[in-house]
Write a protein that holds these residues in place. Structure first.
Motif: not given
Length: 501
Positions: A157-173
């Motif tokens: 259980s917990g609060v989810p935490k996204p991780v960095r995308m290895p890209s320069e794409r702005g839609d996954f900032a």
């Protein structure tokens, strides 16, 4: 994944497109009939020996690009995920039960999993077992022989935490993986990795598995996942949505979306059940575009064979991108806010995105790359098909489309590298889309449009549910059109855009 280009509405030869509003109804699912049975892939020089005859069996490999993700010593056969989302706390509670075939002798089971979660009970074959999460890895004490099948159960259980995308794409900032919105809704996109932000997983495309997912949410909310919705159960003040995938799924093709949704049912070719999940009060204007899905699937089937799964669908989320998640496309409902141009152009672009992601159900989902170096096999084919659909729909001419692809390739290839040898810090940038699409146009110039369609159709039908890579595709092309192999190599490896088509 939808290519990330700017501006979003292209300067092509545009014509007025009639908006379609198709009537919807819900029918029983229909099993697709493939001309080649599953698992009957033509052998190639690089095709390994067939995995054990076990549902969900794979042959996981170490990734040549992102070595921190995936574990070739374990082959997850089945994920049973029992998930509960608490919007007010933005908290995920989960019980993950994994059926694992051990591919080589181990003294511990190691899976990708986020340290954002507190681990509760862990058992192996029913026995309590120590387990801990360190630096994105769940390690569970367990000794097993090669070929042995074990059952791992993890409560968390917990609060989810996204991780960095290895890209320069702005839609996954904002990163990859599961994230919560201010209103308590949640959603995920996760390519090349990020499934580990919401369940313990062998987070690599070479390890496809079967899935059963239960999502419990407050009454009035919906829990959407990949696969086909098989049951909805009311439990007082909560509702549980049950999803089943009877075909293997790579972890990056799984999805989870929780929020207040309006469900719309539709029917595709041969009675295919389709569902659209629109954010209530926000996405009503997108419904006519979503309802072009049966028409697009029919167009794709005529060229590449029957739709490969038991159901189709689209779920809208708070994103400006889109992802080909298996049987349930994850569509950025906020994408339209970035678009310029007329309402007709905006609708046509959204339909184009749907066509791209539906093409992936054949190219990327039914046939999945063995590792991330081969991601161009997904995106190049989907990009080529996207263009052909645009042209058939009367919204572009082929000369302008190919010229635009060349412009994009000339700009992206020097930065992100050639599509066969791309830079790992530029994942899913323009180079892996447009270069391989141009390669297929070069094929087309040499062998003709009908032969290219047949090549792609044969590829997806003979390789279905098989791990593939560049060597597999090279052997496949060599058997059918050996003169195309040098063309392919030039388009995949040249540091600059080759001449033509």
């Amino acid at each position: 994944m939808t290519p990330r280009f700017h501006p979003r509405v292209r300067a092509l030869a545009l014509v007025t497109a009639a908006a379609l509003a198709l009537g919807g109804c819900q029918l029983d699912g229909v099993e697709p009939e493939w001309t080649v049975p599953r698992g009957s892939a033509a052998p190639s020089a690089s095709t390994p020996a067939a995995p054990p005859a076990e549902p969900g069996a794979s042959q996981p490999v170490s990734d040549p690009v992102y070595r921190d993700y995936g574990n070739p010593s374990v082959d997850v056969l089945h994920y049973d995920l029992d998930l509960a989302w608490q919007p007010t706390r933005k908290r995920l509670d989960g019980v993950a039960t994994l059926k694992i075939r051990v591919a080589e002798p181990v003294t511990a089971l190691k899976l990708d999993f986020s340290d954002a979660y507190d681990i509760g009970s862990v058992t192996v074959n029913g026995a309590p077992t120590p387990g801990k999460v360190t630096k994105g890895d769940l390690t569970v004490d367990a000794t097993a022989r090669a070929g042995e099948v074990v059952l791992l159960k993890v409560e968390y259980s917990g609060v989810p935490k996204p991780v960095r995308m290895p890209s320069e794409r702005g839609d996954f900032a904002e990163g990859l993986g599961l994230r919560a919105e201010p209103d308590g809704s949640a959603w995920t996109m996760q390519e090349p990795y990020g499934a580990f932000t919401w369940y313990p997983v062998n987070d690599h495309p070479s390890d496809e598995a079967l899935y059963d997912i239960d999502v419990t949410v407050p009454k009035g909310w919906s829990g959407i996942a990949n696969g086909q919705l098989t049951n909805t159960t009311e439990n007082g003040d909560t509702t549980t949505f049950t999803w089943h995938s009877r075909d293997p799924v790579a972890s990056y093709l799984t999805t989870l979306a929780v929020g207040r949704y309006t469900k719309v049912t539709d029917t595709g070719p041969r009675g295919l059940p389709i569902t659209y999940w629109l954010r209530t009060g926000r996405d009503e204007g997108m419904r006519p575009v979503f309802e072009r899905t049966p028409e697009i699937i029919e167009w794709l089937e005529k060229r590449y064979g029957p739709y490969p799964f038991a159901s189709a669908g689209i779920v809208s989320v708070t994103s400006t991108s889109a992802m080909e998640t298996q049987q349930m496309i994850t569509m950025g409902g906020d994408l339209v806010e970035e678009l310029t141009g007329s309402e007709v152009e905006k609708r046509e672009y959204l339909a184009e995105v749907i066509a791209h992601e539906l093409a992936h159900q054949w190219f990327g989902n039914a046939v999945t790359p063995r590792d991330w170096r081969s991601v161009w096999l997904n995106e190049g084919m989907a990009m080529y098909i996207e263009g052909e659909w645009l042209i058939a729909d009367g919204f572009a001419d082929r000369r302008s489309w190919v010229a635009w692809l060349r412009q994009q390739d000339e700009e992206s290839r020097p930065v992100a590298g050639p599509p066969g040898k791309w830079d790992k810090e530029h994942f899913a940038e323009n180079n892996i889309y447009v270069g391989p699409a141009l390669m297929l146009y070069a094929f087309r110039r040499q062998i003709g449009a009908t032969a290219v369609d047949k090549l792609l159709r044969d590829w997806v039908q003979t390789q279905r549910n098989q791990p593939v890579d560049r060597e597999t595709f090279t052997a496949f092309v060599q058997q059918r059109h050996p003169d195309l192999v040098p063309v392919m190599n030039e388009w995949l490896d040249s540091p600059t855009t080759p001449d033509g088509p």
